[in-house]
Design a protein around this motif. Structure first.
Motif, PDB file in Angstrom:
ATOM      1  N   ASN A  27       2.481  41.989  11.732  1.00  0.00           N
ATOM      2  CA  ASN A  27       2.349  41.621  10.306  1.00  0.00           C
ATOM      3  C   ASN A  27       1.572  40.305  10.199  1.00  0.00           C
ATOM      4  O   ASN A  27       1.204  39.699  11.226  1.00  0.00           O
ATOM      5  CB  ASN A  27       3.718  41.517   9.630  1.00  0.00           C
ATOM      6  N   GLY A  28       1.366  39.848   8.978  1.00  0.00           N
ATOM      7  CA  GLY A  28       0.571  38.647   8.754  1.00  0.00           C
ATOM      8  C   GLY A  28       1.180  37.395   9.362  1.00  0.00           C
ATOM      9  O   GLY A  28       0.470  36.532   9.880  1.00  0.00           O
ATOM     10  N   VAL A  29       2.507  37.305   9.287  1.00  0.00           N
ATOM     11  CA  VAL A  29       3.182  36.113   9.825  1.00  0.00           C
ATOM     12  C   VAL A  29       2.971  36.032  11.336  1.00  0.00           C
ATOM     13  O   VAL A  29       2.626  34.974  11.885  1.00  0.00           O
ATOM     14  CB  VAL A  29       4.701  36.151   9.478  1.00  0.00           C
ATOM     15  N   GLU A  30       3.168  37.163  12.021  1.00  0.00           N
ATOM     16  CA  GLU A  30       2.940  37.208  13.478  1.00  0.00           C
ATOM     17  C   GLU A  30       1.483  36.865  13.801  1.00  0.00           C
ATOM     18  O   GLU A  30       1.198  36.184  14.783  1.00  0.00           O
ATOM     19  CB  GLU A  30       3.238  38.611  14.018  1.00  0.00           C
ATOM     20  N   LEU A  78      -0.580  34.955  12.161  1.00  0.00           N
ATOM     21  CA  LEU A  78      -0.818  33.507  12.022  1.00  0.00           C
ATOM     22  C   LEU A  78      -0.243  32.745  13.208  1.00  0.00           C
ATOM     23  O   LEU A  78      -0.831  31.754  13.672  1.00  0.00           O
ATOM     24  CB  LEU A  78      -0.220  33.000  10.707  1.00  0.00           C
ATOM     25  N   GLU A  79       0.895  33.211  13.718  1.00  0.00           N
ATOM     26  CA  GLU A  79       1.476  32.584  14.921  1.00  0.00           C
ATOM     27  C   GLU A  79       0.521  32.719  16.098  1.00  0.00           C
ATOM     28  O   GLU A  79       0.286  31.770  16.848  1.00  0.00           O
ATOM     29  CB  GLU A  79       2.817  33.235  15.259  1.00  0.00           C
ATOM     30  N   SER A 115      -2.447  30.451  15.677  1.00  0.00           N
ATOM     31  CA  SER A 115      -2.158  29.021  15.842  1.00  0.00           C
ATOM     32  C   SER A 115      -2.315  28.602  17.299  1.00  0.00           C
ATOM     33  O   SER A 115      -2.522  27.428  17.596  1.00  0.00           O
ATOM     34  CB  SER A 115      -0.750  28.695  15.330  1.00  0.00           C
ATOM     35  N   GLU A 170       6.393  41.610   5.174  1.00  0.00           N
ATOM     36  CA  GLU A 170       6.368  40.159   5.457  1.00  0.00           C
ATOM     37  C   GLU A 170       5.171  39.461   4.804  1.00  0.00           C
ATOM     38  O   GLU A 170       5.319  38.582   3.978  1.00  0.00           O
ATOM     39  CB  GLU A 170       6.362  39.848   6.979  1.00  0.00           C
ATOM     40  N   MET A 171       3.968  39.852   5.229  1.00  0.00           N
ATOM     41  CA  MET A 171       2.761  39.283   4.612  1.00  0.00           C
ATOM     42  C   MET A 171       1.666  40.344   4.639  1.00  0.00           C
ATOM     43  O   MET A 171       1.334  40.878   5.703  1.00  0.00           O
ATOM     44  CB  MET A 171       2.287  38.039   5.377  1.00  0.00           C
ATOM     45  N   GLU A 231      -3.107  38.828   1.738  1.00  0.00           N
ATOM     46  CA  GLU A 231      -2.585  37.453   1.819  1.00  0.00           C
ATOM     47  C   GLU A 231      -3.014  36.801   3.131  1.00  0.00           C
ATOM     48  O   GLU A 231      -3.349  35.612   3.159  1.00  0.00           O
ATOM     49  CB  GLU A 231      -1.052  37.466   1.733  1.00  0.00           C
ATOM     50  N   LEU A 232      -2.988  37.595   4.209  1.00  0.00           N
ATOM     51  CA  LEU A 232      -3.356  37.057   5.517  1.00  0.00           C
ATOM     52  C   LEU A 232      -4.802  36.546   5.532  1.00  0.00           C
ATOM     53  O   LEU A 232      -5.086  35.478   6.092  1.00  0.00           O
ATOM     54  CB  LEU A 232      -3.159  38.131   6.607  1.00  0.00           C
ATOM     55  N   GLU A 242      -4.934  33.173   4.062  1.00  0.00           N
ATOM     56  CA  GLU A 242      -4.334  32.160   4.939  1.00  0.00           C
ATOM     57  C   GLU A 242      -5.254  31.829   6.119  1.00  0.00           C
ATOM     58  O   GLU A 242      -5.401  30.670   6.501  1.00  0.00           O
ATOM     59  CB  GLU A 242      -2.971  32.642   5.462  1.00  0.00           C
TER      60      GLU A 242
END
Lengths: 124, 159
Positions: free
Chosen positions: A37-40, A42-43, A46, A61-62, A66-67, A70
């Motif tokens: 998902n988007g949150v993963e 972004l991790e 990073s 999640e995202m 949206e991703l 971001e």
């Protein structure tokens, strides 16, 4: 030149199908990572940018849309090419996500030839 | 009002598009009585809302679902496949067929908002949408081996 790839899709099966289709297309990536998902995603980003990110639209999640927004806020990822991969194909959605910073759109069902066409410009 | 006959064709054409491109399995409408309906044990569903509101469902047997998943993933029949991957593959079938249906209905129904698919063990899609709802079901024969069902349950939204 070797490229890195991040596949973002909430379906593990679809991530495998995308990888298989890329292999069939003849495109070669030095590293391939996956996120559910988007949150993963972004991790993962990073820890370091990737050259190309393939991204589903509808995810928990995202979402993919949206991703994209971001990722475009991350200075490290300004050169990351983002290609959306989705069953959604309305022109409104495509125009919106391109305006937000995506570099291309592949609609499902897809073929190896479609990946070749959309990703080749970013492989050199 | 969308004609039921048109929807039958639309469902079949959408399924053909997905199975030919992504699953690499032959598919044809099944005109014989549904004697294999009791074999349907996995039910993939995806909901949609907009001018039309409802649910698309794909129902098949476990062996059929395994064959579909293995073909999609390019796994040899002698290899093992996880149950999670099988369910995931059926969810993706629903997602992609719904995407194709949505595209084909865009002119008559406008934009439909689609959910994330889910897959459960089950046999029948029960209509609990009340009066004014419609159900279209196409029986599909895959590789002359598996009988499956693709259904669209919907009502027209006046909002």
């Amino acid at each position: 030149m070797s490229k890195s790839l991040l596949i973002v899709d909430d379906s593990a099966t679809m991530r495998k199908i995308v990888m298989r289709t890329i292999r069939m297309s003849g495109l070669d990536f030095e590293t391939t990572e996956e996120a559910g998902n988007g949150v993963e995603a972004l991790e993962k980003l990073s820890a370091g940018p990737v050259d190309i990110m393939l991204c589903d639209v509808n995810m928990p999640e995202m979402s993919g849309t949206e991703l994209v927004k971001e990722v475009r806020k991350l200075s490290d990822c300004e050169n990351t090419k983002i290609i959306m991969v989705s069953t959604e194909s309305s022109q409104e959605l495509i125009d919106g996500v391109i305006a937000d910073g995506a570099n291309g759109f592949i609609t499902k069902p897809f073929t190896p030839e479609k990946f070749q066409e959309k990703l080749s410009p970013f492989m050199n | 009002m969308i004609e039921q006959v048109c929807l039958n064709e639309l469902l079949l054409e959408s399924a053909k598009e997905i199975f030919e491109t992504m699953v690499f399995m032959d598919l044809a409408e099944c005109t014989e009585p549904a004697e294999n309906a009791e074999d349907c044990a996995l039910l993939g569903t995806i909901t949609f809302k907009g001018a039309l509101e409802g649910c698309l469902a794909f129902c098949c047997s476990v062996p059929c679902a395994r064959a579909i998943a293995m073909n999609m993933l390019g796994i040899d029949t002698s290899e093992e496949i996880a149950e999670e991957d099988v369910c995931d593959a059926i969810g993706e079938i629903c997602n992609m067929v719904m995407g194709s249906v949505k595209k084909r209905l865009a002119e008559s129904a406008g934009n439909l908002e689609v959910s994330i698919p889910s897959v459960v063990s089950g046999r029948q899609l029960k209509n609990n949408m009340g009066e004014g709802s419609h159900k279209t079901t196409v029986k599909i024969n895959i590789e002359d081996e598996y009988v499956t069902e693709l259904s669209l349950l919907y009502h027209e939204n006046s909002n």
